[in-house]
Enzyme design. Structure first.
Site, PDB file in Angstrom:
ATOM      1  N   ASP A  57       0.778  -1.268  -0.076  1.00  0.00           N
ATOM      2  CA  ASP A  57      -0.064  -0.100   0.046  1.00  0.00           C
ATOM      3  C   ASP A  57       0.692   1.404  -0.016  1.00  0.00           C
ATOM      4  O   ASP A  57       2.130   1.296   0.242  1.00  0.00           O
ATOM      5  CB  ASP A  57      -0.903   0.159   1.208  1.00  0.00           C
ATOM      6  CG  ASP A  57      -2.026  -0.940   0.946  1.00  0.00           C
ATOM      7  OD1 ASP A  57      -2.283  -1.287  -0.221  1.00  0.00           O
ATOM      8  OD2 ASP A  57      -2.799  -1.157   2.090  1.00  0.00           O
ATOM      9  N   LYS A  79      -3.604   3.327  -2.517  1.00  0.00           N
ATOM     10  CA  LYS A  79      -4.750   4.118  -2.780  1.00  0.00           C
ATOM     11  C   LYS A  79      -4.504   5.552  -2.032  1.00  0.00           C
ATOM     12  O   LYS A  79      -4.058   5.710  -0.842  1.00  0.00           O
ATOM     13  CB  LYS A  79      -5.981   3.628  -2.169  1.00  0.00           C
ATOM     14  CG  LYS A  79      -6.309   2.434  -3.076  1.00  0.00           C
ATOM     15  CD  LYS A  79      -7.661   1.822  -2.446  1.00  0.00           C
ATOM     16  CE  LYS A  79      -7.938   0.481  -2.957  1.00  0.00           C
ATOM     17  NZ  LYS A  79      -7.369  -0.657  -2.471  1.00  0.00           N
ATOM     18  N   MET A 193      -9.305   8.771   8.648  1.00  0.00           N
ATOM     19  CA  MET A 193      -9.614   9.330   7.302  1.00  0.00           C
ATOM     20  C   MET A 193     -10.674  10.453   7.036  1.00  0.00           C
ATOM     21  O   MET A 193     -11.276  10.455   6.093  1.00  0.00           O
ATOM     22  CB  MET A 193     -10.088   8.151   6.473  1.00  0.00           C
ATOM     23  CG  MET A 193      -8.963   6.872   6.170  1.00  0.00           C
ATOM     24  SD  MET A 193      -9.591   5.207   5.497  1.00  0.00           S
ATOM     25  CE  MET A 193     -10.902   5.028   6.476  1.00  0.00           C
TER      26      MET A 193
END
Length: 278
Positions: A57, A79, A193
């Site tokens: 990641d 991502k 997030m």
């Protein structure tokens, strides 16, 4: 600290490759921890060190990638906000493809695979395809980033519960976050997030009955040398974080424990404390 990029050959995934072995390989879904490369578990490190293929990641430290065998194929599948190297469905397909070739695959994920890491989805796909897999939990940023900021998520005098939610509510089928219910819940609230959504959910929590003067903190890039911390209250933390220019990856801590930052802050970045007080 000098950061050296990994020496392994970077490759582009070949989704057209359908070769397979009689006996599928093993897939390790590894939680690499929140950023500090030394926070990976011993078990996770051992699995990485014997992988033939590593799918990693965006927030994986280069130091960890160097732990893979020199001939391992390193495939970036990270991502970012509005920037996905590969859709999740293609990542799932790669895991199955390489395992069907009989190879040992390490899926190296930030934090913990099962805490907003989509590890559950990947495990489901592997199970349905008959691919053997192993889950190796990691230290979640929800716990580690506040700890590096001197904020215990629970404390006998301040909080007997902690709730972890996502501040990035997409179009998934899961129910949206009930901010009104969370406002009434009390304890410590960790929002992952959610930097862009700070004005939204802080307003919702106040409207739901949470005191505007509740201590709050935003921790950016927690546990790394780039860590920054902004302290405020539920009422002004969004404005303070914006003024400081904080951005993803970051999390928000809401609750009485956040005020302990000033007393317990122990972690210094590259050469000085990276805490911001407005």
């Amino acid at each position: 600290m000098e950061v050296i990029l990994p020496q392994n050959k970077m490759i582009q995934p070949n989704l057209a490759d359908t070769s397979s072995a009689r006996r599928p390989g093993l897939v390790y879904l590894i939680g690499a921890g929140p950023g500090d490369p030394e926070l990976i578990t011993v078990k996770g490190l051992r699995a990485l060190q014997k992988a033939q293929v590593v799918l990693y990641d965006r927030l994986i430290a280069p130091e960890l990638l160097r732990e893979a065998p020199s001939d391992a194929e390193l495939i970036y599948v990270g991502k970012g906000a509005d920037c996905h190297t590969l859709p999740q469905e293609q990542i799932n397909a790669l895991l199955v493809q390489y395992a069907q070739q009989g190879r040992t695959v390490a899926r190296l994920k930030g934090g913990d695979p099962f805490v907003f890491g989509r590890g559950g989805e990947e495990a489901q796909v592997l199970a349905e395809a008959g691919i053997p897999f192993e889950i190796i939990p990691g230290i979640s940023s929800a716990i580690a980033a506040p700890a590096y900021a001197g904020i215990p998520v629970t404390h006998r005098d301040y909080a007997s519960s902690v709730t972890i939610v996502t501040g990035h509510e997409g179009k998934a089928a899961s129910p949206p976050v009930n901010w009104d219910a969370l406002a009434a819940l009390g304890g410590t609230l960790i929002v992952l997030m959610g930097v862009k959504a700070l004005p939204h959910f802080t307003t919702r929590l106040i409207a739901g009955g949470r005191s505007a003067q509740t201590p709050a903190a935003v921790v950016q890039e927690g546990t790394t040398i780039r860590q920054r911390v902004v302290i405020g209250t539920l009422e002004d933390i969004a404005a303070r974080a914006d003024a400081a220019g904080l951005s993803s990856p970051a999390l928000t801590v809401i609750g009485a424990v956040a005020h302990l930052h000033d007393l317990l802050a122990w972690y210094e970045g590259a050469d000085q404390q990276r805490n911001i007080h407005e």
